[in-house]
Scaffold this motif. Structure first.
Motif, PDB file in Angstrom:
ATOM      1  N   LEU A  14       0.846  -1.191   0.000  1.00 23.58           N
ATOM      2  CA  LEU A  14       0.000   0.000   0.000  1.00 23.58           C
ATOM      3  C   LEU A  14       0.883   1.243   0.000  1.00 23.58           C
ATOM      4  N   GLY A  15       0.524   2.218  -0.817  1.00 25.15           N
ATOM      5  CA  GLY A  15       1.270   3.466  -0.897  1.00 25.15           C
ATOM      6  C   GLY A  15       0.631   4.563  -0.067  1.00 25.15           C
ATOM      7  N   ALA A  16       1.132   5.776  -0.260  1.00 23.65           N
ATOM      8  CA  ALA A  16       0.619   6.935   0.478  1.00 23.65           C
ATOM      9  C   ALA A  16      -0.827   7.221   0.089  1.00 23.65           C
ATOM     10  N   PRO A  17      -1.629   7.716   1.034  1.00 22.55           N
ATOM     11  CA  PRO A  17      -2.994   8.130   0.707  1.00 22.55           C
ATOM     12  C   PRO A  17      -2.969   9.232  -0.356  1.00 22.55           C
ATOM     13  N   ALA A  18      -4.045   9.365  -1.116  1.00 19.02           N
ATOM     14  CA  ALA A  18      -4.120  10.346  -2.206  1.00 19.02           C
ATOM     15  C   ALA A  18      -3.852  11.766  -1.716  1.00 19.02           C
ATOM     16  N   GLU A  19      -4.298  12.101  -0.517  1.00 21.52           N
ATOM     17  CA  GLU A  19      -4.147  13.462  -0.004  1.00 21.52           C
ATOM     18  C   GLU A  19      -2.810  13.691   0.723  1.00 21.52           C
ATOM     19  N   TRP A  20      -1.909  12.728   0.657  1.00 26.16           N
ATOM     20  CA  TRP A  20      -0.631  12.830   1.371  1.00 26.16           C
ATOM     21  C   TRP A  20       0.192  13.988   0.815  1.00 26.16           C
ATOM     22  N   ASP A  21       0.665  14.852   1.702  1.00 34.33           N
ATOM     23  CA  ASP A  21       1.484  16.012   1.335  1.00 34.33           C
ATOM     24  C   ASP A  21       2.896  15.769   1.867  1.00 34.33           C
ATOM     25  N   ARG A  22       3.785  15.317   0.994  1.00 29.93           N
ATOM     26  CA  ARG A  22       5.133  14.934   1.420  1.00 29.93           C
ATOM     27  C   ARG A  22       5.872  16.061   2.146  1.00 29.93           C
ATOM     28  N   PRO A  23       5.857  17.322   1.631  1.00 32.07           N
ATOM     29  CA  PRO A  23       6.550  18.382   2.382  1.00 32.07           C
ATOM     30  C   PRO A  23       5.970  18.596   3.783  1.00 32.07           C
ATOM     31  N   LYS A  24       4.660  18.408   3.913  1.00 34.15           N
ATOM     32  CA  LYS A  24       3.999  18.623   5.209  1.00 34.15           C
ATOM     33  C   LYS A  24       4.122  17.411   6.126  1.00 34.15           C
ATOM     34  N   HIS A  25       3.893  16.187   5.577  1.00 31.61           N
ATOM     35  CA  HIS A  25       3.815  14.979   6.388  1.00 31.61           C
ATOM     36  C   HIS A  25       5.095  14.145   6.393  1.00 31.61           C
ATOM     37  N   GLY A  26       6.009  14.419   5.480  1.00 37.91           N
ATOM     38  CA  GLY A  26       7.220  13.609   5.383  1.00 37.91           C
ATOM     39  C   GLY A  26       7.041  12.461   4.403  1.00 37.91           C
ATOM     40  N   GLU A  27       8.069  11.648   4.281  1.00 41.77           N
ATOM     41  CA  GLU A  27       8.025  10.520   3.347  1.00 41.77           C
ATOM     42  C   GLU A  27       7.054   9.452   3.847  1.00 41.77           C
ATOM     43  N   CYS A  28       6.320   8.869   2.940  1.00 39.22           N
ATOM     44  CA  CYS A  28       5.423   7.759   3.262  1.00 39.22           C
ATOM     45  C   CYS A  28       5.903   6.550   2.470  1.00 39.22           C
ATOM     46  N   ILE A  29       6.530   5.613   3.150  1.00 33.33           N
ATOM     47  CA  ILE A  29       7.037   4.428   2.460  1.00 33.33           C
ATOM     48  C   ILE A  29       5.912   3.413   2.302  1.00 33.33           C
ATOM     49  N   GLY A  30       6.046   2.531   1.326  1.00 33.80           N
ATOM     50  CA  GLY A  30       5.034   1.512   1.092  1.00 33.80           C
ATOM     51  C   GLY A  30       4.919   0.543   2.257  1.00 33.80           C
ATOM     52  N   LEU A  31       3.707   0.072   2.488  1.00 33.83           N
ATOM     53  CA  LEU A  31       3.440  -0.887   3.554  1.00 33.83           C
ATOM     54  C   LEU A  31       3.075  -2.235   2.956  1.00 33.83           C
ATOM     55  N   PRO A  32       3.964  -3.236   3.104  1.00 31.94           N
ATOM     56  CA  PRO A  32       3.636  -4.586   2.623  1.00 31.94           C
ATOM     57  C   PRO A  32       2.496  -5.168   3.468  1.00 31.94           C
ATOM     58  N   VAL A  33       1.467  -5.675   2.802  1.00 26.26           N
ATOM     59  CA  VAL A  33       0.311  -6.210   3.513  1.00 26.26           C
ATOM     60  C   VAL A  33      -0.147  -7.525   2.896  1.00 26.26           C
ATOM     61  N   HIS A  34      -0.914  -8.247   3.673  1.00 26.29           N
ATOM     62  CA  HIS A  34      -1.631  -9.428   3.191  1.00 26.29           C
ATOM     63  C   HIS A  34      -3.109  -9.106   3.328  1.00 26.29           C
ATOM     64  N   ARG A  35      -3.854  -9.232   2.244  1.00 22.25           N
ATOM     65  CA  ARG A  35      -5.301  -9.020   2.302  1.00 22.25           C
ATOM     66  C   ARG A  35      -5.962 -10.356   2.554  1.00 22.25           C
ATOM     67  N   ASP A  36      -6.579 -10.485   3.724  1.00 20.42           N
ATOM     68  CA  ASP A  36      -7.291 -11.691   4.131  1.00 20.42           C
ATOM     69  C   ASP A  36      -8.767 -11.466   3.815  1.00 20.42           C
ATOM     70  N   GLU A  37      -9.164 -11.807   2.593  1.00 22.34           N
ATOM     71  CA  GLU A  37     -10.543 -11.574   2.141  1.00 22.34           C
ATOM     72  C   GLU A  37     -11.556 -12.365   2.968  1.00 22.34           C
ATOM     73  N   ALA A  38     -11.206 -13.579   3.373  1.00 23.39           N
ATOM     74  CA  ALA A  38     -12.141 -14.431   4.110  1.00 23.39           C
ATOM     75  C   ALA A  38     -12.563 -13.809   5.435  1.00 23.39           C
ATOM     76  N   ASN A  39     -11.660 -13.053   6.068  1.00 26.28           N
ATOM     77  CA  ASN A  39     -11.954 -12.466   7.373  1.00 26.28           C
ATOM     78  C   ASN A  39     -12.064 -10.944   7.335  1.00 26.28           C
ATOM     79  N   GLY A  40     -11.985 -10.364   6.125  1.00 29.58           N
ATOM     80  CA  GLY A  40     -12.147  -8.921   5.977  1.00 29.58           C
ATOM     81  C   GLY A  40     -11.110  -8.102   6.713  1.00 29.58           C
ATOM     82  N   ARG A  41      -9.848  -8.485   6.611  1.00 32.52           N
ATOM     83  CA  ARG A  41      -8.808  -7.749   7.335  1.00 32.52           C
ATOM     84  C   ARG A  41      -7.551  -7.590   6.492  1.00 32.52           C
ATOM     85  N   TRP A  42      -6.776  -6.603   6.859  1.00 35.91           N
ATOM     86  CA  TRP A  42      -5.456  -6.358   6.283  1.00 35.91           C
ATOM     87  C   TRP A  42      -4.443  -6.726   7.357  1.00 35.91           C
ATOM     88  N   LEU A  43      -3.384  -7.441   6.988  1.00 37.26           N
ATOM     89  CA  LEU A  43      -2.360  -7.836   7.943  1.00 37.26           C
ATOM     90  C   LEU A  43      -1.010  -7.295   7.498  1.00 37.26           C
TER      91      LEU A  43
END
Length: 84
Positions: A14-43
């Motif tokens: 997952l990358g930075a949210p669409a409204e992310w302002d790098r100069p204001k909020h700093g760098e947003c690095i990608g977050l590796p996730v597993h999408r568990d569709e069966a249980n409706g969760r992100w890990l």
């Protein structure tokens, strides 16, 4: 800050949210996730550094930061591995 880790179960990064302002909020690095569709969760998994471990043993709290307009239900746990 604990670093997120790729696992054998990572299904996307997952990358930075669409409204992310790098100069204001700093760098947003990608977050590796597993999408568990069966249980409706992100890990995602994090590997604590030696300093993180020392801080936890000293009783310092763990902080969760969620960026966006609302705070979704979350859970934090220490796990024996990286299986969903």
């Amino acid at each position: 800050m604990m670093q997120s880790i790729l696992t054998d179960y990572t299904t996307m990064v997952l990358g930075a949210p669409a409204e992310w302002d790098r100069p204001k909020h700093g760098e947003c690095i990608g977050l590796p996730v597993h999408r568990d569709e069966a249980n409706g969760r992100w890990l995602s998994w994090y590997q604590p550094t030696e300093q993180d471990i020392a801080n936890i043993l000293a009783g310092l709290p763990i902080r969760l930061s969620v960026f966006g307009a609302g705070h979704p239900p979350v859970a934090i746990a220490v796990t024996a591995g990286t299986e969903p």
